[in-house]
Design an enzyme around this catalytic site. Structure first.
Site, mmCIF file in Angstrom:
data_model
loop_
_atom_site.group_PDB
_atom_site.id
_atom_site.type_symbol
_atom_site.label_atom_id
_atom_site.label_comp_id
_atom_site.label_asym_id
_atom_site.label_seq_id
_atom_site.Cartn_x
_atom_site.Cartn_y
_atom_site.Cartn_z
ATOM 1 N N GLY A 65 0.790 -1.229 0.000
ATOM 2 C CA GLY A 65 0.000 0.000 0.000
ATOM 3 C C GLY A 65 0.820 1.276 0.000
ATOM 4 N N CYS A 116 -27.892 -9.572 -16.996
ATOM 5 C CA CYS A 116 -27.283 -9.100 -18.233
ATOM 6 C C CYS A 116 -28.222 -9.466 -19.380
ATOM 7 C CB CYS A 116 -25.929 -9.767 -18.408
ATOM 8 S SG CYS A 116 -25.222 -9.567 -20.046
ATOM 9 N N CYS A 119 -26.192 -12.318 -21.685
ATOM 10 C CA CYS A 119 -25.898 -13.684 -21.249
ATOM 11 C C CYS A 119 -26.794 -14.131 -20.100
ATOM 12 C CB CYS A 119 -24.429 -13.800 -20.839
ATOM 13 S SG CYS A 119 -24.052 -13.024 -19.258
ATOM 14 N N CYS A 143 -23.169 -7.193 -18.818
ATOM 15 C CA CYS A 143 -21.942 -7.409 -18.052
ATOM 16 C C CYS A 143 -20.877 -6.430 -18.525
ATOM 17 C CB CYS A 143 -21.366 -8.799 -18.291
ATOM 18 S SG CYS A 143 -22.397 -10.163 -17.800
ATOM 19 N N CYS A 146 -18.858 -12.298 -19.814
ATOM 20 C CA CYS A 146 -20.158 -12.327 -20.490
ATOM 21 C C CYS A 146 -20.166 -13.422 -21.558
ATOM 22 C CB CYS A 146 -20.427 -10.966 -21.120
ATOM 23 S SG CYS A 146 -22.127 -10.718 -21.636
HETATM 24 ZN ZN LIG Z 1 -23.379 -10.880 -19.706
#
Ligand SMILES: [Zn+2]
Length: 310
Positions: A30, A246, A249, A271, A277
């Site tokens: 970090g 989505c 898909c 997506c 996807c």
């Molecule tokens: Zn998708």
């Protein structure tokens, strides 16, 4: 051009310096390690920090994936990938997350969990989360050293007072290994939990600001929040409390981009991660993705949210 430049475009000294900086960044999870960011043949702000990391770490016969907001086909990703292909002879490129050794990304961490043998490089525009509360870099260094993030917490608290919730949509300040708070680059909140105990090494490169930082594998990464106002990721439920899917898909557990269907004038969701996807839909998918609209909609939500200044 490819014949007149060494493998990886940068000279050996530059690559060594970036690798040394990377080792230091891994040793201090970090912590923003300064380095002498080189001039690249593209404007700062186009991913030069991520690009320098990738060029220094990529080896011959290794496989690279480049994404921009989850898509392998957007302009930034295509240009970076073709530049790397041109200057690193003998590497392979892929769009499949599981095939990649190194993934260079702008604004997303892939949905598919990464493995120990993979490495993700995130492009960072603004590395320091304290810049919104303290303009002096000297003072910010002291605050980081003392792990004093009280002013950042006050900023989050002001959000709650004004809006009843923390409104940061991207670049959510995240505490690494119980000490340094990082800007995890403009990934959505959805991706922040993927940093925690990630199996893959996560590297962050800020070319313009000349900083490299890292979250090593199996490291604690905790988004800043309050006990009574916990961190939460984006909510994709609709007005009937159904999780949106989505449209391409049918996936109901991925980060979705929202855009307007120009024919019907209604909101549709897809997506953000193109490879994910494709994989969810398998061979049933006939529809093309809608990359242009997707990018624009996310770009706008970037401007609207975040601790972003500038
Ligand atoms: Zn998708």
């Amino acid at each position: 051009m490819s014949n007149s430049y060494p493998f990886g475009f940068l000279d050996e000294y530059a690559k060594k310096e970036i690798r040394r900086t990377t080792l230091k960044a891994v040793a201090l999870p970090g912590y923003q390690v300064p380095y002498s960011s080189r001039e690249m043949p593209m404007g700062r702000g186009f991913g030069t920090g991520g690009l320098q990391l990738t060029l220094s770490l990529l080896g011959k016969e290794e496989t690279l994936k480049v994404i921009d907001q989850g898509s392998d086909d957007s302009v930034n990703a295509v240009n970076l990938r073709s530049f790397i292909e041109m200057t690193c002879k003998g590497i392979n490129t892929t769009t499949k997350t599981h095939e990649a050794d190194i993934i260079q990304s702008r604004h997303r961490i892939p949905e598919k969990p990464l493995r120990e043998d993979q490495l993700i490089v995130l492009q960072v525009p603004y590395p320091d989360p304290l810049v919104v509360v303290e303009p002096s870099e000297d003072k910010r260094k002291t605050l980081h050293g003392e792990a004093d993030y009280s002013r950042l917490l006050v900023k989050l608290y002001e959000d709650i007072v004004k809006f009843n919730e923390i409104t940061i949509s991207h670049r959510y300040p995240t505490r690494i290994n119980d000490h340094y708070v990082i800007d995890p680059s403009p990934i959505p909140r959805w991706d922040v939990p993927k940093i925690n105990q990630s199996k893959a090494l996560i590297l962050f490169g800020a070319g313009r600001e000349k900083k490299i930082y890292a979250v090593p594998p199996y490291t604690k990464a905790e988004p800043l929040a309050f006990e009574d106002v916990p961190f939460r990721v984006e909510d994709f439920t609709d007005e009937n409390s159904q999780r949106r899917a989505c449209k391409r898909c049918g996936c109901t557990n991925s980060f979705l981009d929202e855009f307007i269907d120009s024919n019907k004038g209604e909101k549709v969701y897809q997506c953000s991660d193109a490879d994910w996807c494709d994989e969810q839909g398998g061979s049933n998918i006939t529809e093309d993705r809608t990359p242009e609209v997707t990018n624009e909609s996310l770009e706008n939500s970037n401007k609207a949210g975040g601790l972003a200044h500038g």
